[in-house]
Scaffold this motif. Structure first.
Motif, short mmCIF file in Angstrom:
data_model
loop_
_atom_site.label_atom_id
_atom_site.label_comp_id
_atom_site.label_asym_id
_atom_site.label_seq_id
_atom_site.Cartn_x
_atom_site.Cartn_y
_atom_site.Cartn_z
N LEU A 222 -6.61 -1.79 -4.23
CA LEU A 222 -7.31 -0.50 -4.21
C LEU A 222 -7.25 0.14 -5.58
CD1 LEU A 222 -6.03 1.06 -0.84
CD2 LEU A 222 -7.88 -0.58 -1.22
N SER A 223 -8.21 1.00 -5.86
CA SER A 223 -8.20 1.73 -7.14
C SER A 223 -7.02 2.69 -7.14
CB SER A 223 -9.51 2.50 -7.32
OG SER A 223 -9.64 3.48 -6.32
N PRO A 224 -6.38 2.92 -8.28
CA PRO A 224 -5.21 3.81 -8.34
C PRO A 224 -5.51 5.23 -7.87
CG PRO A 224 -5.41 2.51 -10.35
CD PRO A 224 -6.67 2.29 -9.58
N GLU A 225 -6.77 5.67 -7.99
CA GLU A 225 -7.13 7.03 -7.62
C GLU A 225 -7.45 7.18 -6.13
OE1 GLU A 225 -8.92 5.23 -9.85
OE2 GLU A 225 -7.86 5.90 -11.67
N SER A 226 -7.48 6.10 -5.38
CA SER A 226 -7.92 6.15 -3.99
C SER A 226 -6.88 6.85 -3.11
CB SER A 226 -8.17 4.73 -3.47
OG SER A 226 -6.99 3.97 -3.50
N ASN A 227 -7.37 7.44 -2.02
CA ASN A 227 -6.52 8.07 -1.03
C ASN A 227 -6.28 7.08 0.11
OD1 ASN A 227 -6.46 9.70 1.74
ND2 ASN A 227 -5.55 10.99 0.15
N PHE A 228 -5.01 6.78 0.37
CA PHE A 228 -4.69 5.74 1.34
C PHE A 228 -5.24 6.07 2.72
CE2 PHE A 228 -1.98 4.14 4.75
CZ PHE A 228 -2.06 2.78 4.53
N GLU A 229 -5.05 7.29 3.20
CA GLU A 229 -5.51 7.64 4.55
C GLU A 229 -7.01 7.46 4.68
OE1 GLU A 229 -3.40 9.42 2.77
OE2 GLU A 229 -1.58 9.10 4.00
N THR A 230 -7.77 7.82 3.64
CA THR A 230 -9.22 7.68 3.68
C THR A 230 -9.63 6.21 3.75
OG1 THR A 230 -9.48 9.72 2.41
CG2 THR A 230 -11.36 8.23 2.48
N VAL A 231 -9.01 5.39 2.89
CA VAL A 231 -9.35 3.96 2.87
C VAL A 231 -8.91 3.29 4.16
CG1 VAL A 231 -9.04 1.78 1.64
CG2 VAL A 231 -9.13 3.93 0.36
N ASP A 232 -7.72 3.63 4.65
CA ASP A 232 -7.21 3.01 5.87
C ASP A 232 -8.14 3.27 7.05
OD1 ASP A 232 -5.04 1.58 7.26
OD2 ASP A 232 -4.73 3.49 8.29
N LYS A 233 -8.68 4.47 7.11
CA LYS A 233 -9.62 4.80 8.20
C LYS A 233 -10.87 3.93 8.11
CE LYS A 233 -11.98 8.73 10.33
NZ LYS A 233 -12.25 10.20 10.25
N LYS A 234 -11.37 3.71 6.91
CA LYS A 234 -12.55 2.85 6.72
C LYS A 234 -12.23 1.41 7.11
CE LYS A 234 -14.44 5.59 2.88
NZ LYS A 234 -14.80 5.59 1.45
N VAL A 235 -11.05 0.93 6.72
CA VAL A 235 -10.65 -0.44 7.02
C VAL A 235 -10.54 -0.66 8.53
CG1 VAL A 235 -8.76 -2.12 6.81
CG2 VAL A 235 -9.47 -0.80 4.81
N ARG A 236 -9.98 0.32 9.23
CA ARG A 236 -9.79 0.20 10.68
C ARG A 236 -11.12 0.10 11.43
NH1 ARG A 236 -4.59 2.02 12.86
NH2 ARG A 236 -3.09 2.10 11.14
N GLY A 237 -12.16 0.64 10.88
CA GLY A 237 -13.45 0.60 11.58
C GLY A 237 -14.36 -0.52 11.16
N LEU A 238 -13.93 -1.33 10.17
CA LEU A 238 -14.84 -2.32 9.60
C LEU A 238 -15.17 -3.46 10.55
CD1 LEU A 238 -16.45 -2.99 7.07
CD2 LEU A 238 -14.47 -4.23 6.20
N ILE A 239 -14.17 -4.03 11.21
CA ILE A 239 -14.43 -5.19 12.09
C ILE A 239 -15.36 -4.79 13.23
CG2 ILE A 239 -13.37 -6.82 13.71
CD1 ILE A 239 -10.95 -6.93 11.94
N ALA A 240 -15.14 -3.61 13.81
CA ALA A 240 -16.00 -3.16 14.91
C ALA A 240 -17.45 -2.97 14.47
CB ALA A 240 -15.46 -1.85 15.49
#
Length: 785
Positions: A222-240
């Motif tokens: 991940l980029s150093p400036e990224s927000n973990f909670e925001t990215v994690d939410k996107k990752v959790r919805g990707l497979i669906a």
């Protein structure tokens, strides 16, 4: 001023050699024990820290639901890595990865080596350091391969330039060496000896491009400036968003947690080895505390001996502050001497400690951090152990002391007894914990496995071995050293392949059941000792059994109370098989849990492992020679790498056995430190009561009576320690056992054994001084009266 305090302290230590020795030895043991633990903890905390981008790198496991429970799977669909990079802007790099063991040959030189097929971003994500070649051009050729320095030396020799040379993989595919990288440190969670392009590995494997097939390790940066909670939410919805009718979802698992926090329950991270690290860190401080308690006990016990010294110094004008500084100086000097002694002990003991924990730790005295920690331990122990005695000893009134009045101990005697109780409470808890951990390990080791692990060896195989298996099997049996051989797609001890979506009629008909499946040959059950309890096994005719399956007993129960033989099991439109046999349940995966139900298929082409059962009565060394000759005959290019199943089984308990061994070692050390203090206190008590003992002996007291007199007070303290230790040990060990589905019940006799052991050890320690005092000539103690 400081030098003056040191001189005075040194002279005082010389006058009290016996007590000083006990203090130094007790502190040295405590510091040695704590230092060993801190070295181990340092190594555990350093895992994966050698990678430059460790703070931004994540592994991507998937959570999958079966029968209402979430399981975290260390695998993900093949397309997930690229889709994360395309759809989530915060993902800078991503890579698929598949860990594989392959045969590599260069001329007559052949080795088996485990590495990874990866995408190009892998090289940057893990900041691989190139010795030859460069990261930018390493994967421009799909037939490229990058080797670690150690692997290159094994194949080509030391000092050879190997970029541009060719290695043969699996005795068929040529790969061009495009780079040599530095060897990975041992404290790496995902080790590998080579990396090659995933593109070539996936060529022709269309199933790898579909969601629903979880086989790949996915890593992202991940980029150093990224927000973990925001990215994690996107990752959790990707497979669906990519796969219809799925409840699976991916999660981010940070590199800093790969080693220490890798356990998941119901889809949530719950810890892992961090529990061991925390536990033994606490143990290190506890043992240091015991050593300091020992110091305080012995120092305050010498109060009457040093009362005159304090009185004279105060009469000559010494202030209480100067006396406090003197006594603290003595404590610090003892502590630093103990630290030097502990370093010598570490030099001797560290190699043995490394054997126990299976690591290669170094003392590292040239590291500033290690010198700082040792110095800090010495100072803290010196201050902690010396402050109370310093304030207590400096409080004596000079007039009372010089008049010959006996020093009134008051509350200090109660405190000293409390410290003895504390020491033995901790020691008894260690004894109880060691017994229970050992019981739990033996309980799991001795449970019924469902197969015979003895004299059974396994080895990885390739397509050539599968093609020649029938003739290899015949030659192995003909050698006289082997009773049978078989193929399987997975290790018998592991979870292997599994999946859901299986259906049948009757009983519990659900698609949510997680079922393991094994691709085996007809001889699998005879070779491994798995018992067929109903129906038949597979025949030698693979085609005739193409629509047949054997199932485990637990799966048969799910299919109803009547016989499962003849029933059909389906999975979508692709699988429709008939149950022809039922196999007794057997243990695999979690050695402390229960196993998933299993389906067996007669499909040798899916084999990854060969299992060979040697005959009883034949020495293993001779059997191995015969086996190697057969394999060399048919597979001359492949080295004879094997593993005994019983050894692999024992390795399943290494974490629990580590806890047991370390608990035992540190428990013994804690008891030893406690006994040193008790020995000193017994000597002090015997000396204090020597005139009383003399009078009693003159009046007719027996040796046994005097020993009983001196021992009973210490016995009371140990009994109090036992009463306190039992509920504490029960609480902590009950919680520890909750982590295991298959566990022992804590029996009352464990506490009885621990209590009896503590009493025996304490009485043996005290009795030496008590007997010495009891057999002394009373005339010596009474001649001044």
């Amino acid at each position: 001023m400081i030098l003056n305090y040191i001189k005075i302290a040194f002279r005082s230590l010389q006058k009290n050699k016996g007590y000083s020795f006990l203090n130094i030895f007790g502190l040295a043991i405590g510091i040695t024990c704590a230092s060993l633990i801190f070295l181990w903890v340092e190594d555990e905390l350093s895992f994966n820290q050698s990678f430059d981008r460790s703070e931004n790198v994540y592994y991507v496991p998937t959570n999958q639901e079966y029968e209402g429970k979430w399981y975290t799977i260390y695998a993900s669909p093949g397309p997930l890595a690229q889709d994360m990079k395309n759809d989530i802007p915060e993902v800078l790099r991503s890579t698929r990865s598949s860990s594989q063991e392959r045969l590599f040959t260069v001329g007559d030189n052949a080795i088996n080596s485990r590495g990874r097929f990866v995408d190009e971003d892998f090289l940057d994500i893990f900041s691989l350091k190139f010795i030859e070649g460069n990261r930018k051009d390493a994967f421009t050729n799909p037939e490229a391969i990058v080797l670690t320095q150690r692997t290159a030396e094994k194949l080509f020799g030391i000092g050879e330039k190997v970029v541009g040379k060719v290695v043969k993989m699996s005795n068929k595919d040529n790969y061009l060496v495009t780079g040599i990288i530095e060897n990975l440190p041992k404290n790496t969670s995902f080790p590998f000896n080579w990396v090659a392009p995933f593109e070539r590995y996936a060529d022709g494997q269309e199933w790898m491009t579909f969601y629903g097939n979880n086989f790949s390790d996915t890593f992202v940066e991940l980029s150093p400036e990224s927000n973990f909670e925001t990215v994690d939410k996107k990752v959790r919805g990707l497979i669906a968003s990519k796969e219809e009718e799925t409840s699976d979802y991916a999660i981010l698992h940070a590199m800093k947690d790969w080693h220490l926090r890798s356990n998941f329950e119901n889809g949530v991270k719950v810890g892992g080895r961090i529990k061991q690290v925390t536990l033994f860190t606490i143990i290190a401080f506890v043992i240091l505390f015991i050593a300091c308690i020992n110091f305080m006990n012995l120092s305050t016990a010498r109060s009457e001996k040093r009362a005159n010294e304090v009185g004279v110094r105060k009469a000559m004008g010494s202030s209480r502050g100067r006396l406090i500084m003197q006594f603290i100086s003595e404590a610090l000097m003892l502590s630093f001497i103990a630290t030097v002694v502990s370093i010598l002990l570490l030099v001797v003991l560290l190699p043995q400690f490394n054997l126990i924990i299976n690591k290669d730790l170094g003392l590292g005295l040239t590291k500033p951090i290690h010198l700082f920690i040792l110095s800090s331990i010495a100072i803290v122990c010196g201050l902690l152990a010396g402050l109370y005695p310093a304030f207590y000893l400096s409080s004596f009134k000079p007039v009372a002391v010089l008049k010959g009045l006996k020093v009134t101990e008051g509350s200090v005697s109660l405190i000293r007894k409390g410290l003895v109780v504390g020491q033995f409470t901790i020691s008894i808890v260690f004894i109880i914990a060691t017994i229970i951990v050992y019981q739990q390990i033996q309980f799991a080791k001795n449970r019924e496995l469902g197969y015979d692990k003895d004299q059974l060896l396994s080895m990885r195989i390739n397509e050539e071995a599968i093609d020649k298996f029938n003739v290899i099997q015949q030659d192995l049996i003909s050698s006289g050293a082997v009773s049978n051989a078989t193929l399987s797609n997975s290790e018998i001890l592991s979870g292997g392949f599994n999946g859901s979506g299986w259906q049948w009629k009757g009983g519990t008909n659900t698609e949510d059941v997680l079922i393991s499946y094994r691709y085996v040959t007809q001889s699998f059950f005879e070779t491994t000792g798995l018992e067929i309890i109903e129906g038949r096994g597979f025949s030698n005719n693979i085609d005739a059994d193409s629509s047949s399956t054997l199932i485990s007993k637990s799966l048969a129960k799910m299919m109803g109370n009547d016989s499962a033989i003849g029933k059909r099991i389906t999975r979508g439109n692709n699988v429709n098989v008939e149950v022809v046999g039922v196999v007794e349940d057997y243990l695999y995966g979690d050695m402390f849990g229960s196993s998933d139900p299993v389906l067996f298929f007669n499909y040798p082409d899916g084999g990854n492992y060969m299992y060979i059962k040697t005959k009883g009565g034949i020495p293993v060394s001779e059997a191995l020679v015969d086996i190697e000759m057969v394999l060399k005959k048919h597979l001359p290019a492949y080295p004879f790498d094997y593993q005994f199943v019983d050894e692999a089984f024992d390795a399943k308990f290494k974490n629990e056995e580590l806890i047991a061994e370390l608990s035992q070692i540190f428990g013994i050390l804690a008891i030893l430190i406690s006994c040193l203090g008790l020995f000193g206190l017994a000597a002090y008590t015997a000396e204090q009561r020597r005139k009383e003992i003399g009078v009693r002996k003159v009046l007719g007291a027996s040796v046994s009576g005097v020993v009983k007199l001196l021992s009973k007070d210490f016995l009371k303290l140990v009994v109090i320690a036992i009463v306190i230790a039992i509920p504490i040990a029960w609480y902590f060990m009950s919680n520890w056992l909750q982590d295991y589905a298959y566990r022992i019940e804590i029996n009352w006799w464990v506490f009885a054994v621990a209590g009896f052991s503590a009493i025996t050890i304490a009485m043996l320690t005290v009795s030496f001084q008590a007997i010495k005092a009891a057999i002394a000539n009373p005339a010596e103690s009474l001649k001044t009266e």
